[in-house]
Design an enzyme around this catalytic site. Sequence first.
Site, PDB file in Angstrom:
ATOM      1  N   TYR A 232      51.280 -51.452  27.120  1.00 30.34           N
ATOM      2  CA  TYR A 232      52.513 -51.933  26.470  1.00 30.34           C
ATOM      3  C   TYR A 232      52.507 -51.531  24.993  1.00 30.34           C
ATOM      4  O   TYR A 232      53.450 -50.933  24.479  1.00 30.34           O
ATOM      5  CB  TYR A 232      52.631 -53.460  26.622  1.00 30.34           C
TER       6      TYR A 232
ATOM      7  N   SER B 200      56.558 -53.628  17.880  1.00 27.18           N
ATOM      8  CA  SER B 200      55.744 -54.833  17.989  1.00 27.18           C
ATOM      9  C   SER B 200      54.522 -54.716  17.096  1.00 27.18           C
ATOM     10  O   SER B 200      53.982 -53.611  16.890  1.00 27.18           O
ATOM     11  CB  SER B 200      55.308 -54.953  19.448  1.00 27.18           C
TER      12      SER B 200
ATOM     13  N   LYS C 206      54.849 -48.681  22.751  1.00 28.01           N
ATOM     14  CA  LYS C 206      55.592 -48.919  21.495  1.00 28.01           C
ATOM     15  C   LYS C 206      55.117 -47.929  20.415  1.00 28.01           C
ATOM     16  O   LYS C 206      55.920 -47.397  19.660  1.00 28.01           O
ATOM     17  CB  LYS C 206      55.388 -50.361  21.017  1.00 28.01           C
TER      18      LYS C 206
HETATM   19  N1  UFG Z   1      46.790 -68.424  24.183  1.00 26.74           N
HETATM   20  C1  UFG Z   1      46.069 -69.443  24.767  1.00 26.74           C
HETATM   21  N2  UFG Z   1      46.427 -69.843  26.025  1.00 26.74           N
HETATM   22  C2  UFG Z   1      47.477 -69.292  26.705  1.00 26.74           C
HETATM   23  C3  UFG Z   1      48.214 -68.248  26.079  1.00 26.74           C
HETATM   24  C4  UFG Z   1      47.837 -67.840  24.823  1.00 26.74           C
HETATM   25  O1  UFG Z   1      45.116 -69.966  24.195  1.00 26.74           O
HETATM   26  O2  UFG Z   1      47.742 -69.702  27.843  1.00 26.74           O
HETATM   27  C5  UFG Z   1      46.418 -67.985  22.822  1.00 26.74           C
HETATM   28  C6  UFG Z   1      45.976 -66.531  22.733  1.00 26.74           C
HETATM   29  O3  UFG Z   1      44.606 -66.426  22.994  1.00 26.74           O
HETATM   30  C7  UFG Z   1      46.377 -66.191  21.288  1.00 26.74           C
HETATM   31  C8  UFG Z   1      47.619 -67.041  21.048  1.00 26.74           C
HETATM   32  O4  UFG Z   1      47.571 -68.083  22.021  1.00 26.74           O
HETATM   33  O5  UFG Z   1      45.373 -66.606  20.412  1.00 26.74           O
HETATM   34  C9  UFG Z   1      48.918 -66.264  21.229  1.00 26.74           C
HETATM   35  O6  UFG Z   1      48.919 -65.604  22.483  1.00 26.74           O
HETATM   36  P1  UFG Z   1      50.231 -64.985  23.137  1.00 26.74           P
HETATM   37  O7  UFG Z   1      49.888 -64.497  24.492  1.00 26.74           O
HETATM   38  O8  UFG Z   1      51.362 -65.960  23.032  1.00 26.74           O
HETATM   39  O9  UFG Z   1      50.605 -63.803  22.158  1.00 26.74           O
HETATM   40  P2  UFG Z   1      49.758 -62.513  21.704  1.00 26.74           P
HETATM   41  O10 UFG Z   1      49.508 -62.684  20.239  1.00 26.74           O
HETATM   42  O11 UFG Z   1      48.596 -62.271  22.554  1.00 26.74           O
HETATM   43  O12 UFG Z   1      50.795 -61.344  21.976  1.00 26.74           O
HETATM   44  C10 UFG Z   1      52.149 -61.448  21.595  1.00 26.74           C
HETATM   45  C11 UFG Z   1      53.020 -60.704  22.604  1.00 26.74           C
HETATM   46  C12 UFG Z   1      52.869 -59.241  22.460  1.00 26.74           C
HETATM   47  C13 UFG Z   1      53.037 -58.827  21.023  1.00 26.74           C
HETATM   48  C14 UFG Z   1      52.100 -59.589  20.129  1.00 26.74           C
HETATM   49  C15 UFG Z   1      52.349 -59.210  18.695  1.00 26.74           C
HETATM   50  O13 UFG Z   1      52.716 -61.100  23.928  1.00 26.74           O
HETATM   51  O14 UFG Z   1      53.859 -58.608  23.206  1.00 26.74           O
HETATM   52  O15 UFG Z   1      52.327 -60.962  20.305  1.00 26.74           O
HETATM   53  O16 UFG Z   1      51.513 -59.880  17.838  1.00 26.74           O
HETATM   54  F1  UFG Z   1      52.805 -57.539  20.885  1.00 26.74           F
END
Ligand code: UFG
Length: 335
Positions: A149, A124, A153
Site C-alpha cells: 500500500y 500518505s 503511494k
Molecule cells: N493499534 C493497536 N490495536 C489495534 C489497532 C492499532 O494497538 O487494534 C495501534 C498500532 O499499533 C499503532 C496505532 O494503534 O500504534 C495506530 O494504528 P493504526 O492501524 O490505526 O494506524 P497506522 O499508524 O498503523 O496506519 C495508518 C493507516 C495507514 C497510513 C498511516 C499513516 O492505516 O494507511 O496511518 O501514518 F498510511
Amino acid sequence: MKILVTGGAGYIGSHTVVELLNNNHEVIIVDNFSNSKPEVLENIKKITGKDFKFYQEDLINKDKINQIFEENQIDAVIDFAAFKAVGESTKIPVKYYINNVSTILFLLEIMDSHNVKKLVFSSSATVYGTPDNVPINEESKTGDTTNPYGTSKFFVEKILKDLYAADNTWDIAILRYFNPVGAHESGLIGEEPVGIPANLMPFITKVAKGELEELKVFGNDYDTLDGTGVRDYIHVVDLAIAHEKALEKLIKEEKGLYIYNIGTGKGYSVLEMIQAFEKANNLTIKYQITERRPGDIAKCYSDTKKAEKELGFVAKKSLEDMCKDSWNFEKNLKK
Ligand code: UFG
C-alpha cells in the site's frame, strides 16, 4: 469550479465533497462503491442541501472515464479512489498496484487529453516508512516503505514528479495524510470499514458498541512515554478542509508541484487514545496488551509548518472532537 472527485463516496472523499459544496464548487463524483455505500450520497445532500452529479464507475474503465470528461467541463480532479488497507496489501499486492497505480495513469492520460491539469492527490505518511526523526517534515526521506500500500503511494508520487518535470503546465498538490479519524458532526457520514477494523479508532468504537470483545494494544515496550505506539490523529473534517485549501492554491497561484503533510503535529499514544475516548464518551473500553504488530513503528507525527505557511491550514478539531464524533457516527450505524 467544476471538480471531479474520484472515490467521493468513501471516508475522506465524502467529507471533502461536503467542504467543496459548502465552498460553492460544483462536484462530480465517480465511485464504484468498492468500499462505500450509495446512502453516503444521500447523506452528503442532507448535510449540504446541495446536489452533485454522480457516476458509478471504476477508473479501470478508461473509455467510460473519458466519456465523463467529454460530458463535463471539468476544471480540476481530486483523486481518492484507491485501496487503503495495509494488511490486505501484503496479501494481494498485484491488485493494489493495479488499483492504486494503473488507474491513476489512465486518469492522468485522460486529464491531459482534455487539458485538465490540476490535481490533488491522496498520499500518505506511510511513504516515509520508518522515520529517522519526528516530527516528520516534507524533506524527510521517502520510499523505504514497509508494505505494498505504502509503496503504491510512493510510486504514484514519483510518477507525478516525473510528469511535472516533463510538463510544468501541470498543477499538482500531493497531500500526505497522517492518521484520519472522526466523522462529520451530523453523524451522517463517517468511516465504515468492511469486516474487523484494522485501525485503532474504528476498533475502539466497535468495542464500545459491544460488537468486539476487547481491544488488543499492540505492544507497550516502544520508546514512547507509556511504551505504546504514538501517532498523529487528525479529524477527517480538518483533513477535508486541507483538500479545499490545496485546491484553492492550485486555482489561484503559479503552477507547480506541491507536497504537504496533513496532520496536527501532536502525537498521542494508544493508551492516551483509549483514555481520551473513555473520557469524551463516558464509556469504558476493555483492552489487553499484546505483542507488537509486525511493521509498526514507535512514533509518527507531522511537522505541520509547511501546510500552515503555504496553505494557511491548521487542524482545528481537538482529540475530544475526534473521539466524540467517531462514537456519534458508530453508535447510530445500523449493523
Ligand atoms: N493499534 C493497536 N490495536 C489495534 C489497532 C492499532 O494497538 O487494534 C495501534 C498500532 O499499533 C499503532 C496505532 O494503534 O500504534 C495506530 O494504528 P493504526 O492501524 O490505526 O494506524 P497506522 O499508524 O498503523 O496506519 C495508518 C493507516 C495507514 C497510513 C498511516 C499513516 O492505516 O494507511 O496511518 O501514518 F498510511
